[in-house]
Design an enzyme around this catalytic site. Structure first.
Site, PDB file in Angstrom:
ATOM      1  N   ASN A  78       0.873  -1.015  -0.028  1.00 56.62           N
ATOM      2  CA  ASN A  78      -0.023  -0.075   0.042  1.00 56.62           C
ATOM      3  C   ASN A  78       0.814   1.049  -0.116  1.00 56.62           C
ATOM      4  O   ASN A  78       0.351   2.316  -0.346  1.00 56.62           O
ATOM      5  CB  ASN A  78      -1.019  -0.081   1.233  1.00 56.62           C
ATOM      6  CG  ASN A  78      -1.506   1.343   1.597  1.00 56.62           C
ATOM      7  OD1 ASN A  78      -2.419   1.804   0.828  1.00 56.62           O
ATOM      8  ND2 ASN A  78      -1.027   2.128   2.520  1.00 56.62           N
ATOM      9  N   TYR A  88       3.605  10.668 -11.038  1.00 53.38           N
ATOM     10  CA  TYR A  88       2.917   9.721 -10.216  1.00 53.38           C
ATOM     11  C   TYR A  88       2.176   8.904 -11.032  1.00 53.38           C
ATOM     12  O   TYR A  88       1.868   7.289 -10.505  1.00 53.38           O
ATOM     13  CB  TYR A  88       1.778  10.570  -9.376  1.00 53.38           C
ATOM     14  CG  TYR A  88       0.870   9.556  -8.526  1.00 53.38           C
ATOM     15  CD1 TYR A  88       1.331   9.164  -7.374  1.00 53.38           C
ATOM     16  CD2 TYR A  88      -0.385   9.579  -9.109  1.00 53.38           C
ATOM     17  CE1 TYR A  88       0.315   8.415  -6.589  1.00 53.38           C
ATOM     18  CE2 TYR A  88      -1.460   8.904  -8.377  1.00 53.38           C
ATOM     19  CZ  TYR A  88      -1.115   8.440  -7.084  1.00 53.38           C
ATOM     20  OH  TYR A  88      -2.011   7.677  -6.402  1.00 53.38           O
ATOM     21  N   LYS A 137       2.193   4.533 -11.136  1.00 50.05           N
ATOM     22  CA  LYS A 137       1.002   3.671 -10.817  1.00 50.05           C
ATOM     23  C   LYS A 137       0.804   2.981 -11.981  1.00 50.05           C
ATOM     24  O   LYS A 137       0.341   1.742 -11.849  1.00 50.05           O
ATOM     25  CB  LYS A 137       0.117   4.510 -10.358  1.00 50.05           C
ATOM     26  CG  LYS A 137       0.164   5.406  -8.832  1.00 50.05           C
ATOM     27  CD  LYS A 137       0.345   4.110  -7.838  1.00 50.05           C
ATOM     28  CE  LYS A 137       0.395   4.615  -6.363  1.00 50.05           C
ATOM     29  NZ  LYS A 137       0.496   3.861  -5.423  1.00 50.05           N
ATOM     30  N   THR A 176      -8.179  11.733   2.609  1.00 47.29           N
ATOM     31  CA  THR A 176      -6.851  11.220   3.518  1.00 47.29           C
ATOM     32  C   THR A 176      -6.295  12.634   3.692  1.00 47.29           C
ATOM     33  O   THR A 176      -6.116  13.609   2.947  1.00 47.29           O
ATOM     34  CB  THR A 176      -6.058  10.285   2.881  1.00 47.29           C
ATOM     35  OG1 THR A 176      -5.265  10.455   1.882  1.00 47.29           O
ATOM     36  CG2 THR A 176      -6.663   9.011   2.966  1.00 47.29           C
ATOM     37  N   TYR A 202     -16.442  12.585 -10.397  1.00 47.45           N
ATOM     38  CA  TYR A 202     -16.671  11.515  -9.912  1.00 47.45           C
ATOM     39  C   TYR A 202     -18.405  11.421 -10.175  1.00 47.45           C
ATOM     40  O   TYR A 202     -19.022  12.196  -9.334  1.00 47.45           O
ATOM     41  CB  TYR A 202     -16.221  11.331  -8.486  1.00 47.45           C
ATOM     42  CG  TYR A 202     -14.575  11.157  -8.276  1.00 47.45           C
ATOM     43  CD1 TYR A 202     -14.036   9.946  -8.467  1.00 47.45           C
ATOM     44  CD2 TYR A 202     -14.089  12.297  -8.038  1.00 47.45           C
ATOM     45  CE1 TYR A 202     -12.860   9.824  -8.413  1.00 47.45           C
ATOM     46  CE2 TYR A 202     -12.733  12.205  -8.101  1.00 47.45           C
ATOM     47  CZ  TYR A 202     -12.085  10.940  -8.210  1.00 47.45           C
ATOM     48  OH  TYR A 202     -10.519  10.848  -8.243  1.00 47.45           O
TER      49      TYR A 202
END
Length: 264
Positions: A95, A160, A164, A195, A224
């Site tokens: 993770n 990034y 990923k 987060t 979203y």
């Protein structure tokens, strides 16, 4: 998360990296609540201890290990200690990860190396050192946390997103290489999860774009279809399914958990 025990990973010896906060914390707590014993790995010793204490306080089994999962020495040491103290390893959840904004023009070589040297490298190292223990288990699983940005591109995330995407590809390659060992390897690609890291990323984006944080947050949320950002529990439950025996015929799979963003 609901406090319902189903024992879906009962007795499984589990290692979770980046377990000190956010998604990693939620994953470690849920797996422990579902019967796993959990090695909580984090670069921050106090965060690892905090997660471990929360699990033990709730009646679960856990140990805390402070280690750098992106260094060979740190990865080897934490895997060895987890295997000794837990009596083996059945599940690995990779993770740990870091973010970073920028295009190829605005991303420095140092930043590129920093992101690539943590996100895919930690998966490579932890999985490499865990393989002998996972083979010995016979029915084991590796779960890698990637990102929706690794599946569907987004502006200003070159290092990034590339890192990923590498985790997604690595998942498939590992799944093929180690199927005969009885090791299933799958990947979860989260969208934006609320987060501390995501809030920091939104603040950085707002500063770079010269916009207010509220406006940048509104724009991000509007991408979203389900109309909200994710919660750490949304990812933890996806992980629980993929590492449990309920997913015994699932390997090399990428599960996107992003409120519909990657749908189009």
């Amino acid at each position: 998360m609901e406090n319902v025990l189903h024992g879906r990973v009962d007795g499984k010896r589990t290692l979770v990296t980046g377990a000190g906060r956010g998604v990693g914390l939620a994953i470690a707590q849920l797996l422990a609540r579902e019967g796993a014993s959990v090695a909580c790995i984090d670069l921050d010793a106090e965060s690892a201890k905090s997660t471990c204490a929360a699990i033990v306080g709730a009646g679960g089994r856990a140990i805390a290990i402070a280690a750098d999962a992106a260094s060979a020495g740190g990865a080897a040491a934490c895997v060895d200690r987890a295997a000794v103290e837990l009596g083996g390893i059945d599940i690995v959840v990779n993770n740990v990860g870091i973010g970073g904004h920028g295009t190829i023009e605005t991303t420095s070589e140092q930043e590129w190396d920093r992101v690539m040297g943590v996100n895919p490298k930690s998966v490579f190292l932890i999985s490499r050192f865990a393989l002998p223990h996972l083979r010995a288990s016979g029915r084991s699983a590796i779960l890698n946390i990637a990102s929706g940005v690794g599946v569907r591109a987004a502006r200003n995330w070159v290092a990034y997103g590339t890192s990923k995407s590498a985790v997604v590809a690595l998942t498939k390659l590992m799944a093929l290489d180690h199927a005969e060992d009885g090791i299933r390897v799958n990947c979860v690609c989260p969208g934006l999860i609320e987060t501390d890291l995501s809030r920091k990323n939104l603040q950085e984006s707002a500063q770079q774009r010269g916009l207010g944080l509220e406006e940048v947050t509104r724009q991000a949320r509007s991408s979203y279809p389900l109309g909200r950002f994710g919660q750490p529990a949304d990812i933890a439950y996806a992980v629980l399914y993929l590492v449990s025996d309920e997913a015994s015929w699932v390997t090399g799979s990428t599960l996107v958990v992003d409120g519909g963003r990657c749908a189009g």
